[in-house]
Each structure stands twice: as C-alpha cells, then as structure tokens.
Design an enzyme around this catalytic site. Structure first.
Site, short mmCIF file in Angstrom:
data_model
loop_
_atom_site.label_atom_id
_atom_site.label_comp_id
_atom_site.label_asym_id
_atom_site.label_seq_id
_atom_site.Cartn_x
_atom_site.Cartn_y
_atom_site.Cartn_z
N THR A 16 0.66 -1.40 0.49
CA THR A 16 -0.08 0.26 0.15
C THR A 16 0.34 1.19 -0.11
OG1 THR A 16 -1.93 -1.53 0.89
CG2 THR A 16 -2.00 0.98 1.05
N ASP A 60 1.18 -6.34 -4.54
CA ASP A 60 0.44 -6.13 -3.92
C ASP A 60 1.26 -7.98 -2.72
OD1 ASP A 60 -2.91 -5.90 -2.51
OD2 ASP A 60 -1.31 -7.58 -2.04
N CYS A 282 -4.55 -19.39 19.86
CA CYS A 282 -4.44 -18.82 20.90
C CYS A 282 -3.80 -17.59 20.83
CB CYS A 282 -4.87 -18.77 22.09
SG CYS A 282 -5.86 -19.50 23.21
N1 ASP Z 1 -2.32 -5.14 0.26
C1 ASP Z 1 -1.71 -4.55 0.98
C2 ASP Z 1 -0.35 -5.82 0.87
O1 ASP Z 1 -0.11 -5.90 1.90
C3 ASP Z 1 -1.74 -4.34 1.90
C4 ASP Z 1 -0.63 -3.42 2.63
O2 ASP Z 1 0.52 -3.21 2.45
O3 ASP Z 1 -0.43 -3.05 3.91
O4 ASP Z 1 0.11 -5.52 -0.35
#
Ligand code: ASP
Length: 345
Positions: A16, A60, A282
């Site tokens: 992201t 991603d 857990c």
């Molecule tokens: N879907 C994204 C990823 O893991 C989520 C992120 O980076 O926060 O590449």
C-alpha cells in the site's frame, strides 16, 4: 571507533505504501519507486547514504511466494558487505510471513533488516508511510557505543513500534497499529526519542558470519482444529503423498479432541515420516501438551510442541527446517527449540 557515514539499502517490493488509485478501476495498485521517493524529500536530509533497489514488478504482498523470499535473501546477501543496514518496503498483508522467513534464512545476522510499509499510500495526506519509512531508516542506521548496529536482527517497524520480525502478526486491517507481538516485548519504541529495549534485542556475536539459506521446502500445510472437523477430511489430507508436515492449530494450551480415529490418523501420518507441529489458536500464551489430558494424547501420538510460535513463524520455520539436509530426528529437535528468538526457551 571512528565514525564513518552509514549506508542503507532501501528495497522496494510493493504494498500500500507505494500504491495509487487506478482511475479506471478505482482500486489500489502498486506504482514505481520514483513515486515514493518523490513524496519523501526528507530522505535527502539523512546523514547517511541511502541507495535503492526495486523489485520488478512491485506487488501487493498477497502475491508473495517463497521464491520471492529467496530473491530477497540473494539481494541482501549480495549487498551484505556493502551496506550497514537494510530497510524493506513491503505490503502489510504478508509482512509477518516475510519477516519470519527472513529471520530463519539469515542466520548469524549482524546488521539490521527492517520491514515496514503503510496502511495508507504515501501520496495521501494522512499517510502513515512517511513516519514508518523515516524511522525505520533511522533505526537501521543506528549504532551503539562500540559501533555495532543497535538492532542486528530481522524486525518490523510500524506505528512507532519496532517488533521482532518472527514474533509479529498482522491483526488490524483498519487502524495504523496493524501489528502485534503477543509473546515478545517490543525491541524499540519511538517518540521524541527512540527507546531501545536492550534486554530484548539480539546480541551480536562479532565472530559469526552470515549464513544465508536459499532453499525452502513448501510441502507443508495448516490444519486448524474446529468443532465439526471430520476425520474423513483428515484422512483425505494425509493421503497427499507429497505432504511432509502439518502445522496443527489447536485450542488453548495445545488441546484437541481425543477421538481415537482422529488420533490414529495423526499417528499414521507421523509413522510414515510426517511431522506434526502443535501451535495454539490463541494469540498469546504457549502450547504445553502436559497440562491437559487432551493435549497429552496428542503428545503420545508423536505430535511435537511449537510452544508460543505465531502461525507465520511456525510455517516459515517448518519450510526452512524441512529444507535442511539433516535427519528427521534433528529436524524435530530444531523445531522444538528457539533458533533465532522465535519461541520461548
Ligand atoms: N494489500 C496490501 C499489501 O499487503 C496491504 C498493505 O500493504 O497494507 O500489499
């Protein structure tokens, strides 16, 4: 020790932090490294050399596979003597898996390898990516009074906290504090100052040299126990002739049903050379197969205990250990004791 300008290799894999909204689909997709660097002119203010490498394509992190970890290990190994520390920009979804895998694959690490990313893209106003990246670089470049790196291990930096990589798990898809380390203290916390938890940080052994593994055996799968899990399902699973290990996710302190058919199927798999590692569903606490009769029955079938391993660490440790050219007994021994701070003694 004479201080020289420190050097950091910043590796961009995707996630992201570097994503933008695709104007056609309206969905987030990764963009190139230039985009990130343009958004953080502060990187030029660091009193250290920052060089960059980018994966092609950037992804991603849901796309990440063990072959990617091997590529990453090669990149770190090839640059190990050139740089003082490494910062890896990575998506948060599988960051805990990658951090855990790297911790096993980089034995005797003497330098900081820090993974970080963001919940909001770097180009957005309220992004958490800037602080995460800037602090991760600062920590990776920090040294103690002897000139040794402050955090010579694989770690995850997120939202003012530095975690041991193989103790970390993603638990929040919404807030900025996306990660927790339920069974191990923080390595450092950032505020006005950076507070290092020296008792928790791995100690460097200057005489050791890096051993980088480039082989993983992925013939492993999770089996999560739940009320209603049928023995027929287990029978089908253990029929896979290529399956070498099961990570059994049990209840509480390592408990599972005592149904004789269920136990005999597990025993059948173990008797033909399979490994079953017991970890708890857990988040916090540890497996102890001697605490309850239900756990003890598992132990009697030959199931081994994974103590307080996270599922990410259990899986990647299993892939690493299965890939070692050692006897089955040795593999089981290694799985039950800590090799890089991933589980309690
Ligand atoms: N879907 C994204 C990823 O893991 C989520 C992120 O980076 O926060 O590449």
């Amino acid at each position: 020790m004479k201080s020289k300008k420190r050097s950091i290799l910043l590796i961009y894999t995707g996630g992201t932090i570097g994503m933008v909204n695709d104007p056609v689909t309206g969905r987030l997709r990764p963009l190139d490294f230039e985009h990130i660097l343009n958004q953080i002119p502060e990187l030029n203010q660091f009193d250290c050399q920052i060089d960059t490498r980018t994966f092609d394509p950037v992804v991603d992190s849901s796309e990440i596979q063990p072959a990617f970890w091997i590529q990453l290990i090669r990149m770190i190994k090839d640059n190990y003597d050139i740089y003082d520390g490494f910062v890896i920009l990575h998506g948060t979804d599988t960051m805990a898996y990658t951090a855990s895998a790297l911790s096993f694959m980089l034995q005797n690490l003497q330098k900081a390898v820090i993974l970080t990313g963001a919940q909001l893209p770097i180009g957005t106003l309220r992004t958490d990516g800037k602080e995460n990246l800037i602090s991760a670089i600062e920590i990776a470049a920090s040294v103690d009074e002897k000139g040794y790196p402050m955090v010579p291990e694989v770690s995850v930096y997120f939202e003012y906290k530095l975690f041991r990589g193989n103790r970390t798990t993603k638990y929040n898809a919404e807030t900025f504090n996306a990660f927790i380390s339920p069974n191990y203290p923080l390595l450092a916390e950032t505020g006005v100052h950076i507070h290092y938890n020296l008792d928790a940080i791995r100690k460097v052994q200057p005489s050791e040299t890096l051993v980088a593994a480039t082989h993983l055996d992925t013939h492993v799968m999770f089996l999560k126990i739940f009320p209603g899990l049928s023995t027929q399902t287990i029978r089908e699973i253990i029929k896979f002739s290529t399956l070498k290990a099961l990570i059994l996710e049990t209840y509480g302190a390592g408990n599972a049903p005592t149904d004789p058919v269920f136990l005999s199927l597990l025993k059948e798999f173990i008797d033909r050379g399979g490994i079953i590692l017991n970890i708890s569903q857990c988040r916090a606490g540890s497996v102890d197969m001697d605490q309850y009769e239900t756990g003890h029955k598992l132990k009697e079938t030959g199931v081994i205990g994974g103590k307080d391993l996270t599922s990410e660490a259990a899986l990647t440790k299993m892939m690493y250990v299965l890939g070692l050219n050692i006897s089955l007994e040795n593999k089981k021994n290694i799985l039950q004791k800590p090799i890089c701070g991933e589980m309690r003694e």
